[in-house]
Design a protein around this motif. Structure first.
Motif, short mmCIF file in Angstrom:
data_model
loop_
_atom_site.label_atom_id
_atom_site.label_comp_id
_atom_site.label_asym_id
_atom_site.label_seq_id
_atom_site.Cartn_x
_atom_site.Cartn_y
_atom_site.Cartn_z
N ILE A 170 -49.15 -85.22 8.53
CA ILE A 170 -50.03 -84.38 9.34
C ILE A 170 -49.29 -84.04 10.63
N THR A 171 -49.26 -82.77 10.98
CA THR A 171 -48.63 -82.33 12.23
C THR A 171 -49.64 -81.53 13.03
N SER A 172 -49.56 -81.64 14.35
CA SER A 172 -50.49 -80.90 15.21
C SER A 172 -49.72 -80.08 16.22
N ALA A 173 -50.41 -79.08 16.78
CA ALA A 173 -49.75 -78.10 17.62
C ALA A 173 -49.41 -78.62 19.01
N GLY A 174 -50.00 -79.72 19.39
CA GLY A 174 -49.59 -80.30 20.65
C GLY A 174 -50.68 -80.40 21.69
N LEU A 185 -58.95 -87.08 11.24
CA LEU A 185 -58.67 -88.34 10.56
C LEU A 185 -59.90 -89.24 10.55
N ILE A 186 -60.62 -89.26 11.67
CA ILE A 186 -61.86 -90.04 11.73
C ILE A 186 -62.88 -89.48 10.75
N VAL A 195 -67.65 -88.80 13.44
CA VAL A 195 -66.78 -87.89 14.19
C VAL A 195 -67.60 -87.05 15.17
N ALA A 196 -68.83 -86.71 14.81
CA ALA A 196 -69.67 -85.96 15.74
C ALA A 196 -69.96 -86.80 16.99
#
Length: 337
Positions: A170-174, A185-186, A195-196
């Motif tokens: 999994i990669t995220s934009a930052g 992920l939660i 998660v809410a």
């Protein structure tokens, strides 16, 4: 602060949930928000029944962040077989030419064992350095996306995604999108209600990435700060089979029925009745993906009077019958993103 506000019920819930061991890989010149954002989300989830066990590790015992804060007493790299998740926060992009501190063999072993490996921002370069992005879709901060593609031509860098999941990478934009990724992920581990609640605690909103064409009622309509309305939404999500009255919901919100009606529309933009129906339909949609579930059993579980009512409301919402909808959803499973 969050832990002080929880009841003993959430503490008891934690005992019954599987612990998830998380290794946070702290590399030299790490960005503090890339590190703290996702970690804070996982930490808050523990107050709502999760059990994320955070460990901060590195190739050295200390690392100096990009902002000059020295992070010390880092643990040695743990046995990947003991892990459920590896987080790799981003580093100062001006230092990406030197990735000698990246534990390549350790990351490869974790990935090979099926451990989820998640990067934030320029942390994707550490994954690329370990060969984990080859043949995969991924993302990173928009300023360095083209550089990541140049350095790792076997990967497919997506410029318009908050986060991308390809298999167990999994990669995220930052920066703040690392929180979005952590919330996803939660959601995967503990479901929509958890998660809410975490998103609300962090005063953020889970934004879906561009690959997802549908939104979820569990996460939509939660961008407000009305405590009473949040309590009603939590109750409705937890009791999709309930047939509570407006008066009953008003008691949950500690409001009068009229005040709840006004507050709910003001906070969410829709009525209590509409939101309740959307919750029931989404739970029904999740259940109907199981071919063993009949429309009759789904209707009963979701609090509809009978299958006939479910069919009528379903067609009004989706334009097809539940049975037709099930047919369109059959086929080979796709990887989540």
């Amino acid at each position: 602060m969050a832990a002080l506000q929880r009841t003993g019920q959430s503490a008891r819930a934690r005992k019954t949930v599987r612990a998830r061991n998380v290794a946070v890989l702290v590399l030299p010149h790490v960005h503090l928000l890339d590190l703290s954002g996702p970690v804070q989300a996982l930490f808050e989830a523990n107050a709502f029944g999760a059990d994320y066990r955070l460990r901060y590790c590195g190739s050295a015992m200390e690392a100096t962040s990009a902002q000059g804060l020295v992070l010390g007493r880092l643990e040695p790299l743990p046995d990947p077989r003991s892990l459920d998740l590896v987080l790799v926060p981003g580093m100062d992009s001006r230092t990406l030419e030197d990735l000698r501190a990246v534990p390549v063999a350790w990351l490869r072993e974790a990935h090979a064992l099926g451990v989820r490996v998640a990067s934030i921002c320029s942390g994707a370069f550490a994954l690329g350095h370990a060969g984990l992005l080859d043949g995969r879709s991924c993302t990173t901060h928009w300023k360095i996306a083209s550089l990541l593609q140049t350095w790792h031509p076997a990967s497919k860098v997506l410029n318009d995604r908050l986060f991308v999941r390809d298999g167990n990478v999994i990669t995220s934009a930052g920066v703040a999108s690392g929180i979005d990724m952590a919330l996803s992920l939660i959601l995967e581990d503990h479901g929509p209600l958890a998660v809410a609640r975490v998103a609300r605690e962090l005063v953020v909103y889970l934004r879906r990435n561009g690959e997802q064409t549908q939104t979820s009622v569990f996460l939509e309509y939660r961008t407000h700060l009305d405590h009473g309305v949040h309590k009603v939404q939590d109750w409705l999500i937890s009791h999709p089979d309930g047939r509570v009255t407006l008066e009953g919901l008003a008691k949950i919100a500690a409001m009068s029925p009229r005040s709840l009606t006004r507050a709910f529309r003001r906070a969410t933009g829709i009525t209590v009745k509409s939101y309740t129906q959307k919750v029931k339909l989404e739970v029904a949609a999740n259940m109907l993906q199981n071919p063993e579930q009949s429309v009759e059993s789904v209707a009963s579980h979701c609090g509809f009077m009978d299958a006939r009512q479910l069919r009528r409301i379903w067609k009004e919402e989706y334009g097809v019958s539940p049975s037709q909808w099930k047919v369109t959803r059959r086929g080979p499973a796709t990887r989540p993103v």
